[in-house]
Design a protein around this motif. Structure first.
Motif, PDB file in Angstrom:
ATOM      1  N   ALA A   1      34.583  31.484  39.332  1.00 11.60           N
ATOM      2  CA  ALA A   1      35.711  32.122  40.072  1.00 11.60           C
ATOM      3  C   ALA A   1      35.749  31.278  41.335  1.00 11.60           C
ATOM      4  N   ASP A   2      37.312  30.844  41.646  1.00 14.29           N
ATOM      5  CA  ASP A   2      37.203  30.141  42.851  1.00 14.29           C
ATOM      6  C   ASP A   2      37.048  30.867  44.332  1.00 14.29           C
ATOM      7  N   VAL A   3      37.425  32.318  44.136  1.00 12.58           N
ATOM      8  CA  VAL A   3      37.557  32.853  45.399  1.00 12.58           C
ATOM      9  C   VAL A   3      36.928  34.348  44.936  1.00 12.58           C
TER      10      VAL A   3
ATOM     11  N   LEU B   1      40.823  34.313  41.560  1.00 19.21           N
ATOM     12  CA  LEU B   1      40.376  35.353  42.517  1.00 19.21           C
ATOM     13  C   LEU B   1      39.741  36.550  41.822  1.00 19.21           C
ATOM     14  N   ALA B   2      38.354  36.676  42.132  1.00 24.01           N
ATOM     15  CA  ALA B   2      37.622  37.662  41.456  1.00 24.01           C
ATOM     16  C   ALA B   2      37.265  38.971  42.208  1.00 24.01           C
ATOM     17  N   VAL B   3      37.401  40.051  41.760  1.00 24.30           N
ATOM     18  CA  VAL B   3      36.908  41.159  42.399  1.00 24.30           C
ATOM     19  C   VAL B   3      35.566  41.839  41.698  1.00 24.30           C
ATOM     20  N   PRO B   4      34.519  42.085  42.249  1.00 25.36           N
ATOM     21  CA  PRO B   4      33.219  42.658  41.336  1.00 25.36           C
ATOM     22  C   PRO B   4      33.547  44.388  41.408  1.00 25.36           C
TER      23      PRO B   4
ATOM     24  N   HIS C   1      36.717  40.399  35.737  1.00 27.48           N
ATOM     25  CA  HIS C   1      35.844  40.149  34.544  1.00 27.48           C
ATOM     26  C   HIS C   1      35.721  38.483  34.279  1.00 27.48           C
ATOM     27  N   ILE C   2      34.422  38.065  33.733  1.00 24.42           N
ATOM     28  CA  ILE C   2      34.588  36.767  33.377  1.00 24.42           C
ATOM     29  C   ILE C   2      35.616  36.217  32.650  1.00 24.42           C
ATOM     30  N   GLY C   3      36.118  37.117  31.625  1.00 26.68           N
ATOM     31  CA  GLY C   3      37.228  36.742  30.730  1.00 26.68           C
ATOM     32  C   GLY C   3      38.446  36.493  31.628  1.00 26.68           C
ATOM     33  N   ASP C   4      38.654  37.124  32.711  1.00 28.70           N
ATOM     34  CA  ASP C   4      39.775  36.802  33.643  1.00 28.70           C
ATOM     35  C   ASP C   4      39.753  35.629  34.262  1.00 28.70           C
TER      36      ASP C   4
ATOM     37  N   CYS D   1      31.145  43.189  35.970  1.00 26.85           N
ATOM     38  CA  CYS D   1      30.856  42.005  36.422  1.00 26.85           C
ATOM     39  C   CYS D   1      30.534  41.869  37.746  1.00 26.85           C
ATOM     40  N   ASP D   2      29.241  41.459  38.203  1.00 26.91           N
ATOM     41  CA  ASP D   2      29.011  41.497  39.612  1.00 26.91           C
ATOM     42  C   ASP D   2      29.445  40.215  40.007  1.00 26.91           C
ATOM     43  N   ALA D   3      29.113  39.904  41.297  1.00 25.11           N
ATOM     44  CA  ALA D   3      29.623  38.984  42.160  1.00 25.11           C
ATOM     45  C   ALA D   3      28.857  37.563  41.600  1.00 25.11           C
ATOM     46  N   ALA D   4      27.800  37.640  41.272  1.00 30.28           N
ATOM     47  CA  ALA D   4      26.815  36.582  40.830  1.00 30.28           C
ATOM     48  C   ALA D   4      27.377  35.994  39.524  1.00 30.28           C
ATOM     49  N   GLU D   5      27.755  37.070  38.559  1.00 31.55           N
ATOM     50  CA  GLU D   5      28.385  36.843  37.345  1.00 31.55           C
ATOM     51  C   GLU D   5      29.692  35.951  37.429  1.00 31.55           C
TER      52      GLU D   5
END
Length: 209
Positions: free
Chosen positions: A185-187, A168-171, A153-156, A175-179
């Motif tokens: 998100a760094d990665v 490090l984000a996972v869609p 999440h963008i909150g993360d 929240c999708d990758a673009a968001e």
């Protein structure tokens, strides 16, 4: 060499676990008990923020805390059994520990229920810290010296950056990758099945600095 032990934080809902079936069942139960309509189908598309934010869409302000308490009370009955581990989740936690690091879970969820999920699914992080959302997650991340925070999440992303950690984000959540990319998100990886290889490369790079 790296001058600090490896500590990686993980969000819970829609990062490590797919809690949508269980949360859907818990909302349906609360709806049946109170007679107040809750659109559970919509509610499970918005996982991440604290429960009270969702309940505010369905209950008057003076009933939100009462309903949150009741939801958390009935949650173990309805939500633990249907919840599944997301692909690569167990291996991601284990990957940190296999490198001699510490894996911690930092979540907005009611902490006792978070621990029930992890025990039921056979995941054994080193610490579980609940009741923290977005920037507030930085409290636990800093306290435990986390250099990476993994979330959906963008909150993360905001929590990681507030703590000075790599995001490090996972869609795999709302929240999708673009968001996630737009949020900073760094990665971004597709899901946690890619995490162990990423972590090994990250650790090797860290050891060279």
């Amino acid at each position: 060499m790296a001058s600090h032990p490896l500590t990686v934080g993980f969000d819970l809902d829609m990062t490590l676990i797919d809690s949508r079936p269980g949360i859907h069942a818990a909302y349906r139960a609360l709806c049946a008990e109170t007679g107040v309509w809750i659109d559970a189908d919509q509610a499970v598309t918005r996982l991440g923020p604290p429960l009270e934010q969702e309940l505010a869409l369905w209950f008057p302000a003076d009933r939100i805390q009462e309903m949150a308490d009741r939801y958390r009370e009935i949650y173990p009955t309805y939500a633990i059994e249907p919840t599944l581990a997301l692909p690569g989740a167990r291996e991601a936690v284990a990957a940190v520990q296999d490198l001699g690091g510490r894996a911690i879970v930092v979540t907005a969820k009611h902490e006792p229920n978070a621990k029930l999920h992890l025990a039921h699914l056979g995941m054994a992080p080193d610490e579980v810290i609940g009741w923290l959302w977005a920037e507030a997650k930085a409290e636990a991340l800093r306290e435990h010296g986390a250099s990476v925070y993994v979330g959906d999440h963008i909150g993360d992303v905001r929590g990681a950056h507030t703590a000075g950690a790599l995001s490090l984000a996972v869609p795999t959540g709302p929240c999708d990758a673009a968001e996630l990319r737009e949020a900073g998100a760094d990665v971004i990886i597709d899901d946690l099945t890619a995490f162990p290889a990423w972590l090994r490369a990250y650790r090797e790079s860290d050891n060279q600095n």
